[in-house]
Design a protein around this motif. Sequence first.
Motif, PDB file in Angstrom:
ATOM      1  N   GLY A  21       0.798  -1.222   0.000  1.00 14.86           N
ATOM      2  CA  GLY A  21       0.000   0.000   0.000  1.00 14.86           C
ATOM      3  C   GLY A  21       0.833   1.276   0.000  1.00 14.86           C
ATOM      4  N   GLU A  22       2.119   1.163   0.307  1.00 16.44           N
ATOM      5  CA  GLU A  22       3.000   2.338   0.310  1.00 16.44           C
ATOM      6  C   GLU A  22       3.685   2.503  -1.046  1.00 16.44           C
ATOM      7  N   ALA A  23       4.087   3.745  -1.356  1.00 14.67           N
ATOM      8  CA  ALA A  23       4.816   4.018  -2.594  1.00 14.67           C
ATOM      9  C   ALA A  23       6.090   3.185  -2.630  1.00 14.67           C
ATOM     10  N   GLY A  24       6.332   2.556  -3.764  1.00 14.42           N
ATOM     11  CA  GLY A  24       7.543   1.763  -3.931  1.00 14.42           C
ATOM     12  C   GLY A  24       7.418   0.316  -3.496  1.00 14.42           C
ATOM     13  N   TYR A  25       6.238  -0.093  -3.043  1.00 19.94           N
ATOM     14  CA  TYR A  25       6.065  -1.480  -2.622  1.00 19.94           C
ATOM     15  C   TYR A  25       6.098  -2.407  -3.836  1.00 19.94           C
ATOM     16  N   SER A  26       6.735  -3.554  -3.671  1.00 15.94           N
ATOM     17  CA  SER A  26       6.736  -4.598  -4.682  1.00 15.94           C
ATOM     18  C   SER A  26       6.876  -5.942  -3.995  1.00 15.94           C
ATOM     19  N   GLU A  27       6.168  -6.934  -4.498  1.00 12.55           N
ATOM     20  CA  GLU A  27       6.331  -8.294  -3.982  1.00 12.55           C
ATOM     21  C   GLU A  27       7.641  -8.885  -4.471  1.00 12.55           C
ATOM     22  N   LYS A  28       8.141  -8.349  -5.591  1.00  9.92           N
ATOM     23  CA  LYS A  28       9.401  -8.812  -6.159  1.00  9.92           C
ATOM     24  C   LYS A  28      10.556  -8.126  -5.427  1.00  9.92           C
ATOM     25  N   GLU A  29      11.579  -8.906  -5.090  1.00 10.11           N
ATOM     26  CA  GLU A  29      12.775  -8.341  -4.466  1.00 10.11           C
ATOM     27  C   GLU A  29      13.842  -8.181  -5.546  1.00 10.11           C
ATOM     28  N   TYR A  30      14.464  -7.038  -5.580  1.00 10.08           N
ATOM     29  CA  TYR A  30      15.458  -6.743  -6.603  1.00 10.08           C
ATOM     30  C   TYR A  30      16.859  -6.901  -6.014  1.00 10.08           C
ATOM     31  N   SER A  31      17.521  -7.988  -6.406  1.00 12.93           N
ATOM     32  CA  SER A  31      18.863  -8.269  -5.908  1.00 12.93           C
ATOM     33  C   SER A  31      19.651  -8.985  -6.998  1.00 12.93           C
ATOM     34  N   ALA A  32      20.951  -9.118  -6.762  1.00 12.57           N
ATOM     35  CA  ALA A  32      21.843  -9.761  -7.734  1.00 12.57           C
ATOM     36  C   ALA A  32      23.057 -10.303  -6.984  1.00 12.57           C
ATOM     37  N   PRO A  33      23.744 -11.280  -7.565  1.00 13.10           N
ATOM     38  CA  PRO A  33      24.988 -11.752  -6.945  1.00 13.10           C
ATOM     39  C   PRO A  33      26.012 -10.619  -6.871  1.00 13.10           C
ATOM     40  N   HIS A  34      26.715 -10.559  -5.760  1.00 13.76           N
ATOM     41  CA  HIS A  34      27.750  -9.541  -5.567  1.00 13.76           C
ATOM     42  C   HIS A  34      29.116 -10.163  -5.859  1.00 13.76           C
ATOM     43  N   TYR A  35      29.965  -9.412  -6.535  1.00 14.00           N
ATOM     44  CA  TYR A  35      31.291  -9.929  -6.836  1.00 14.00           C
ATOM     45  C   TYR A  35      32.321  -8.802  -6.807  1.00 14.00           C
ATOM     46  N   GLU A  36      33.347  -8.977  -5.991  1.00  7.83           N
ATOM     47  CA  GLU A  36      34.475  -8.045  -5.927  1.00  7.83           C
ATOM     48  C   GLU A  36      35.774  -8.824  -5.989  1.00  7.83           C
ATOM     49  N   GLY A  37      35.841  -9.792  -6.857  1.00  5.68           N
ATOM     50  CA  GLY A  37      37.049 -10.586  -6.977  1.00  5.68           C
ATOM     51  C   GLY A  37      37.012 -11.809  -6.086  1.00  5.68           C
ATOM     52  N   GLU A  38      38.160 -12.457  -5.961  1.00  2.00           N
ATOM     53  CA  GLU A  38      38.247 -13.727  -5.236  1.00  2.00           C
ATOM     54  C   GLU A  38      37.893 -13.619  -3.758  1.00  2.00           C
ATOM     55  N   LYS A  39      38.013 -12.428  -3.174  1.00  4.52           N
ATOM     56  CA  LYS A  39      37.729 -12.276  -1.740  1.00  4.52           C
ATOM     57  C   LYS A  39      36.230 -12.293  -1.419  1.00  4.52           C
TER      58      LYS A  39
END
Length: 130
Positions: A21-39
Amino acid sequence: MGRSSHRAEKFMIYRRSAEKGEAGYSEKEYSAPHYEGEKTPEGMMEWVSWYCFNKLGSGSYEAELDEAWCWGGSHNDGGTICTAIPKEWFSLPYDAFLNRVITLSSALHYGFTAEDLKGRPGLKEFFGFS
């Protein structure tokens, strides 16, 4: 004078903390794998805190996306990406405009689509399309 004092209007597309009911609500979550090299720990994810469009006092527009990830400490890392929307894009048909605007501020990386934007009531008018 700071950048925020030039802001005239904001159109929220997504806010991770929004409730139904609030602005910006979504049932879908927006995320992605994070990668900063081997660490980077295996399976580490990054996510969108918010995604919106701003109409600045000058009449120009920008896409704004705040991204975050957590290394397991007491705070999240990340930052806010603000990208100007080229003026010439506003002469395109609305669907073509959305296909281009979704490429700004890493929105595609996090899974946003032109269809997600098309489904937002009032966005077409916010951008000045009738």
